[in-house]
Enzyme design. Sequence first.
Site, PDB file in Angstrom:
ATOM      1  CG  HIS A 161      -0.391   0.133   2.539  1.00  0.00           C
ATOM      2  ND1 HIS A 161      -0.174   1.353   3.126  1.00  0.00           N
ATOM      3  CD2 HIS A 161      -0.011  -0.786   3.462  1.00  0.00           C
ATOM      4  CE1 HIS A 161       0.322   1.189   4.340  1.00  0.00           C
ATOM      5  NE2 HIS A 161       0.432  -0.106   4.569  1.00  0.00           N
ATOM      6  CG  ASP A 214       2.862   0.882   7.800  1.00  0.00           C
ATOM      7  OD1 ASP A 214       2.490   0.335   6.766  1.00  0.00           O
ATOM      8  OD2 ASP A 214       2.178   0.919   8.846  1.00  0.00           O
ATOM      9  CD  GLU A 242      -2.716  -1.623   5.359  1.00  0.00           C
ATOM     10  OE1 GLU A 242      -2.628  -2.586   6.140  1.00  0.00           O
ATOM     11  OE2 GLU A 242      -2.305  -0.474   5.656  1.00  0.00           O
ATOM     12  CD  GLU A 243      -1.302   2.806   7.439  1.00  0.00           C
ATOM     13  OE1 GLU A 243      -1.945   2.418   8.442  1.00  0.00           O
ATOM     14  OE2 GLU A 243      -0.084   2.652   7.323  1.00  0.00           O
ATOM     15  CG  ASP A 250       1.838  -3.737   5.713  1.00  0.00           C
ATOM     16  OD1 ASP A 250       2.608  -2.844   6.119  1.00  0.00           O
ATOM     17  OD2 ASP A 250       0.599  -3.579   5.631  1.00  0.00           O
ATOM     18  CG  HIS A 263       1.177   3.235  12.790  1.00  0.00           C
ATOM     19  ND1 HIS A 263      -0.184   3.124  12.845  1.00  0.00           N
ATOM     20  CD2 HIS A 263       1.551   2.619  11.631  1.00  0.00           C
ATOM     21  CE1 HIS A 263      -0.631   2.470  11.773  1.00  0.00           C
ATOM     22  NE2 HIS A 263       0.421   2.142  11.030  1.00  0.00           N
TER      23      HIS A 263
END
Length: 347
Positions: free
Chosen positions: A71, A189, A223-224, A243, A323
Amino acid sequence: MKIKFKSENIFNCCQELLEIDSPSGDTAELSDFLESQLTALGFRTGRTHKDVVYAEFQTEDRPIERIVTAHIDTLGAMVSEIMPNGRLRFVMIGGFAYNSLEGENVRIKTADGRIYTGSVMPDKISIHIFDNYVSEFKREYSTMSVRLDELVETAEDTRSLGIEVGDFIAFEPRTEITASAFIKSRFLDNKICAALMIEVMKELESRGEKPVRPTRFVFSNFEEVGHGVTAVPDSVKELIALDIGTVGGERNSRETAVTIVARDSRTPYPFPLRRRLQEIAIRDDIEYRIDTHIRYGSDGSIAATAGMNFNFSCFGPGVEATHHYERTHERAVLATAELLHGYLMTE
């Protein structure tokens, strides 16, 4: 045959992707860039109605049997209120913690495309003024805001710039590649996986090789926020989500290895495909870890729980401080590229 990929190529590609803001819901600029780049490299490209870019090797018209996806959407924010003092209250796009954003520089994109800069600041920040309160209060929606780099003192001042509720806010990635072969940045990410997927595709193309099974390479864009891969052909038998592996605490992932995910917060991953990936890693002497993840989903598990009818798995480089201000090492990135290549070239 195992290919020796070059980490500098992957890191440079990742940095190029990171320079284009792409919070979930505002990924069109990056999708346009990817489509033009992949078309120029000779791949057959397309887009779904949801604006997901995909690419395939130029092959005879055999039906697609495998999908590999990474993603390109990232965490971000959106203006939710223009405060009386001209600052911006914001809501998260994806799973950030507010205290991970304090002091971060941002870009605000208006509906007509203008870009303004600012910083995420607590409403009360100076210890000279607010004493110990600044270290004791909770960082949350009601205490954090964006301070614009403009001379604004009222909500009307801010609105006169064209800024309004619903405008996207992108955070500075602050990408650095260190002499010790780390890459650190926000939004590794998942742009590190998109970059290594592109590098594997380019390397195969340069060698005149193709995956053993017709494969579609997908750059998903939601995706997030939990709805990534869509419009999958009925012929697809397997989906691999590239991922990140989450490094830290009691997790088994490491910054020097590729993580093969056994379970996430939605579902266990089917054992036979996971075992096949593990066997490829052993065969090709690839450094790997098996891990279980919490508060985590991938395009694989999202698609599976949506009821799509194919086998699914997930793997990617171990990344520390996910994150937040993320970091990984070239060993994990190269291990992931090698495992992806091994999967593509194995029946």
